[in-house]
Write a protein that holds these residues in place. Structure first.
Motif, PDB file in Angstrom:
ATOM      1  N   ARG A 105      -0.645   6.330   4.023  1.00  0.00           N
ATOM      2  CA  ARG A 105       0.111   5.864   5.197  1.00  0.00           C
ATOM      3  C   ARG A 105      -0.803   5.386   6.324  1.00  0.00           C
ATOM      4  O   ARG A 105      -0.509   4.417   7.001  1.00  0.00           O
ATOM      5  CB  ARG A 105       1.015   6.993   5.716  1.00  0.00           C
ATOM      6  CG  ARG A 105       2.242   7.261   4.845  1.00  0.00           C
ATOM      7  CD  ARG A 105       3.234   8.158   5.560  1.00  0.00           C
ATOM      8  NE  ARG A 105       2.648   9.461   5.870  1.00  0.00           N
ATOM      9  CZ  ARG A 105       2.655  10.506   5.040  1.00  0.00           C
ATOM     10  NH1 ARG A 105       3.230  10.386   3.841  1.00  0.00           N
ATOM     11  NH2 ARG A 105       2.116  11.653   5.390  1.00  0.00           N
ATOM     12  N   THR A 134       0.835  -1.207   0.000  1.00  0.00           N
ATOM     13  CA  THR A 134       0.000   0.000   0.000  1.00  0.00           C
ATOM     14  C   THR A 134       0.870   1.258   0.000  1.00  0.00           C
ATOM     15  O   THR A 134       0.616   2.222  -0.738  1.00  0.00           O
ATOM     16  CB  THR A 134      -0.937  -0.004   1.230  1.00  0.00           C
ATOM     17  OG1 THR A 134      -1.729  -1.187   1.212  1.00  0.00           O
ATOM     18  CG2 THR A 134      -1.857   1.216   1.214  1.00  0.00           C
ATOM     19  N   LEU A 135       1.933   1.256   0.822  1.00  0.00           N
ATOM     20  CA  LEU A 135       2.855   2.396   0.875  1.00  0.00           C
ATOM     21  C   LEU A 135       3.581   2.582  -0.446  1.00  0.00           C
ATOM     22  O   LEU A 135       3.767   3.716  -0.916  1.00  0.00           O
ATOM     23  CB  LEU A 135       3.876   2.191   2.002  1.00  0.00           C
ATOM     24  CG  LEU A 135       3.444   2.607   3.414  1.00  0.00           C
ATOM     25  CD1 LEU A 135       4.524   2.255   4.410  1.00  0.00           C
ATOM     26  CD2 LEU A 135       3.132   4.101   3.464  1.00  0.00           C
ATOM     27  N   LEU A 136       4.006   1.468  -1.041  1.00  0.00           N
ATOM     28  CA  LEU A 136       4.712   1.545  -2.319  1.00  0.00           C
ATOM     29  C   LEU A 136       3.792   2.056  -3.427  1.00  0.00           C
ATOM     30  O   LEU A 136       4.227   2.780  -4.329  1.00  0.00           O
ATOM     31  CB  LEU A 136       5.267   0.168  -2.703  1.00  0.00           C
ATOM     32  CG  LEU A 136       6.438  -0.351  -1.855  1.00  0.00           C
ATOM     33  CD1 LEU A 136       6.747  -1.796  -2.205  1.00  0.00           C
ATOM     34  CD2 LEU A 136       7.683   0.521  -2.082  1.00  0.00           C
ATOM     35  N   TYR A 137       2.524   1.683  -3.340  1.00  0.00           N
ATOM     36  CA  TYR A 137       1.566   2.086  -4.367  1.00  0.00           C
ATOM     37  C   TYR A 137       1.242   3.583  -4.272  1.00  0.00           C
ATOM     38  O   TYR A 137       1.186   4.292  -5.276  1.00  0.00           O
ATOM     39  CB  TYR A 137       0.284   1.255  -4.230  1.00  0.00           C
ATOM     40  CG  TYR A 137      -0.813   1.646  -5.185  1.00  0.00           C
ATOM     41  CD1 TYR A 137      -0.734   1.320  -6.534  1.00  0.00           C
ATOM     42  CD2 TYR A 137      -1.926   2.366  -4.725  1.00  0.00           C
ATOM     43  CE1 TYR A 137      -1.739   1.694  -7.411  1.00  0.00           C
ATOM     44  CE2 TYR A 137      -2.934   2.731  -5.604  1.00  0.00           C
ATOM     45  CZ  TYR A 137      -2.835   2.390  -6.950  1.00  0.00           C
ATOM     46  OH  TYR A 137      -3.832   2.767  -7.816  1.00  0.00           O
ATOM     47  N   ASP A 138       1.027   4.047  -3.012  1.00  0.00           N
ATOM     48  CA  ASP A 138       0.674   5.458  -2.822  1.00  0.00           C
ATOM     49  C   ASP A 138       1.107   5.887  -1.422  1.00  0.00           C
ATOM     50  O   ASP A 138       0.560   5.423  -0.419  1.00  0.00           O
ATOM     51  CB  ASP A 138      -0.837   5.648  -3.000  1.00  0.00           C
ATOM     52  CG  ASP A 138      -1.246   7.114  -3.042  1.00  0.00           C
ATOM     53  OD1 ASP A 138      -0.443   7.959  -2.593  1.00  0.00           O
ATOM     54  OD2 ASP A 138      -2.366   7.396  -3.521  1.00  0.00           O
ATOM     55  N   GLY A 139       2.103   6.790  -1.366  1.00  0.00           N
ATOM     56  CA  GLY A 139       2.622   7.243  -0.076  1.00  0.00           C
ATOM     57  C   GLY A 139       1.601   7.972   0.757  1.00  0.00           C
ATOM     58  O   GLY A 139       1.747   8.081   1.984  1.00  0.00           O
ATOM     59  N   ASP A 140       0.533   8.496   0.133  1.00  0.00           N
ATOM     60  CA  ASP A 140      -0.503   9.218   0.881  1.00  0.00           C
ATOM     61  C   ASP A 140      -1.428   8.288   1.666  1.00  0.00           C
ATOM     62  O   ASP A 140      -2.267   8.764   2.445  1.00  0.00           O
ATOM     63  CB  ASP A 140      -1.351  10.061  -0.090  1.00  0.00           C
ATOM     64  CG  ASP A 140      -0.540  11.185  -0.718  1.00  0.00           C
ATOM     65  OD1 ASP A 140       0.446  11.620  -0.067  1.00  0.00           O
ATOM     66  OD2 ASP A 140      -0.871  11.596  -1.851  1.00  0.00           O
ATOM     67  N   ALA A 180      -2.066   1.971   5.463  1.00  0.00           N
ATOM     68  CA  ALA A 180      -0.967   1.011   5.615  1.00  0.00           C
ATOM     69  C   ALA A 180      -0.694   0.721   7.091  1.00  0.00           C
ATOM     70  O   ALA A 180      -0.434  -0.427   7.476  1.00  0.00           O
ATOM     71  CB  ALA A 180       0.293   1.543   4.932  1.00  0.00           C
TER      72      ALA A 180
END
Length: 498
Positions: free
Chosen positions: A478, A470-476, A481
């Motif tokens: 967090r 999830t973090l790798l896909y979209d840092g927003d 994640a």
């Protein structure tokens, strides 16, 4: 719903009231052959159903609507062509059941016969029934516990195999011949088949004169004592299940006749089953433990039979068993009181790991039918106080009881082999070659425990892994994640602390 309300003696549930006796019978008939077979067991239970319901349900044995004239003509032509072998053939059936119907006929030589014709298209109907039952089993399977799932699967699998064999009259003819040979000296009469005229859709056999086993009026008319009859039937089934391991699994009143002389006649060999030696030994242990009221041994025997899970709590089940035995051994209780007390106790055991293995299905079905036949004539008749003593008398016979001299001779013969086995065992121990053999139930239990142990760990690691993706896909994402990571960590922690 109707069956539930009747058995539980309730007038209604919410806005639902039970169907009338005729309505219940019509509903079962409309469902088809497979459901009729299941309902036939209920038709012997006078301890569950009032007389008005029993009167209608008994018609499920041999008084179902006959085939249409066009269907009858097709089946008759397939079996006999123009019917040249018969001097006369009565088109009106004398009995009509779920798989076939029986007609009275005379051969050219004047022999009176019973001709059983298979219902037109019954194979397709049975296959459709099995698909329907299997579909609903698959649909509702996730709602049941492991033990219930396994039991339902076993019932459907065994019932499907048996009823598919039952629609083949070639198979039934083979069963009749084998059964007549194995039990030729049992004192029970069987029909004699005329093989030259039999086929996969018809069986021609001797016409056996008699009235139904549950025909009270005729038993009284010809002064036939019921108790010797039920004892003879129980002894006969003891031979089948405990000694020969080859038994007739459908002894309902439509298949069990009594002659005017009081002789038992057994009909319809579509449902014949073999019992393995392990199952026979487990049943013998069960009867012995029940007679001695050794309830812990009784539970152990049930585990061997497969009706109780390997890991089930023996002490708790032994206490439950002792209560049930006390209820059914009480001569002062009415059948209704027994039933109420038994249901009250059973309601407390819904979470205990009972099972229904395939081999036990027809043994339990047959036992229920025989017990039901007993309730027709004897008030408060049941398996514990009326059947168990007769079964216990047959245990020495089932074990092949010998006199003292024979035992001494056999022991002397076996001694050299015993000494040789001891020597081999000692040698294996000294070489470290001793192994452990697990039963199927133990292996299944271990597999279930391993599965339950690793499930939260796998789920937890999957959630933790999902949080990183999830973090790798979209840092927003967090916060999402973090939630996944925390839930996953908790699952892993829970799994490690089990």
């Amino acid at each position: 719903m109707t069956l539930y309300l009747i058995i539980k003696k309730r007038e209604k549930f919410l806005f639902f009231k039970p169907l009338s006796p005729c309505g219940l019978k019509k509903s079962i008939v409309s469902l088809g052959a497979s459901f009729i077979k299941l309902a036939q067991v209920l038709a012997t239970r006078s301890d569950f159903f009032s007389e008005d319901y029993l009167k209608e349900l008994k018609e499920l044995h041999d008084k179902l609507p006959p085939m249409k004239e066009s269907d009858f003509q097709k089946v008759f032509h397939d079996a006999f062509g123009e019917g040249d072998i018969f001097e006369s053939f009565d088109k009106a059936p004398i009995a009509s059941a779920s798989i076939g119907q029986v007609h009275k006929a005379y051969l050219k030589n004047g022999t009176k016969t019973a001709v059983k014709l298979r219902r037109y298209g019954i194979q397709k109907q049975v296959k459709a029934d099995i698909k329907i039952i299997s579909f609903f089993n698959a649909l509702f399977r996730p709602l049941f516990s492991t033990y219930t799932k396994n039991s339902i699967d076993a019932v459907i699998s065994e019932f499907s195999k048996m009823i598919e064999k039952e629609v083949s009259f070639v198979s039934e003819l083979h069963n009749l011949k084998s059964f007549s040979q194995v039990y030729q000296d049992c004192g029970i009469r069987f029909p004699v088949p005329y093989e030259d005229h039999c086929s996969d859709c018809a069986i021609v056999m001797s016409f056996e004169e008699g009235f139904r086993f549950d025909d009270k009026e005729n038993l009284l008319k010809y002064n036939i004592d019921f108790r010797p009859l039920i004892r003879k039937l129980i002894n006969f089934y003891t031979d089948q299940m405990l000694i020969e391991g080859y038994f007739h699994a459908d002894p309902h009143p439509g298949n069990l006749l009594v002659s005017k002389e009081g002789e038992l006649i057994l009909l319809d060999f579509g449902m014949v089953k073999r019992v393995s030696n392990d199952t026979r030994v487990a049943i013998i242990e069960l009867i012995k433990a029940a007679h001695e009221q050794n309830y812990e041994l009784y539970i152990s025997a049930n585990k061997r039979l497969g009706t109780v899970a390997y890991e089930a709590p023996t002490a708790e089940l032994a206490e439950f068993t002792s209560k049930m035995f006390a209820i059914f051994s009480d001569e002062n209780l009415s059948s209704e009181s027994m039933q109420k007390l038994a249901f009250d106790i059973l309601s407390t055991t819904k979470d205990l790991p009972f099972k229904l293995p395939s081999e036990a299905i027809y043994i339990l079905r047959t036992s229920a039918i025989i017990e039901g036949l007993g309730t027709t004539y004897i008030e408060n008749f049941n398996g514990i106080k009326d059947i168990l003593p007769i079964l216990q008398e047959n245990i020495p016979k089932a074990l092949g009881s010998k006199n003292f001299t024979e035992l001494i001779v056999d022991t002397a013969k076996d001694t050299p082999f015993f000494i040789q086995n001891v020597q081999k065992s000692v040698q294996k121990i000294s070489k470290g070659e001793v192994g452990v053999i697990f039963s199927n139930d133990q292996i299944k239990w271990i597999a279930k425990e391993i599965k339950e142990y690793f499930r939260p760990l796998i789920q937890g690691f999957f959630l933790i892994l999902a949080s990183f993706f999830t973090l790798l896909y979209d840092g927003d994402l967090r916060s999402v994640a973090l939630i996944l990571f925390l839930i996953g960590t908790l699952r892993v922690y829970k799994g490690l602390t089990l």
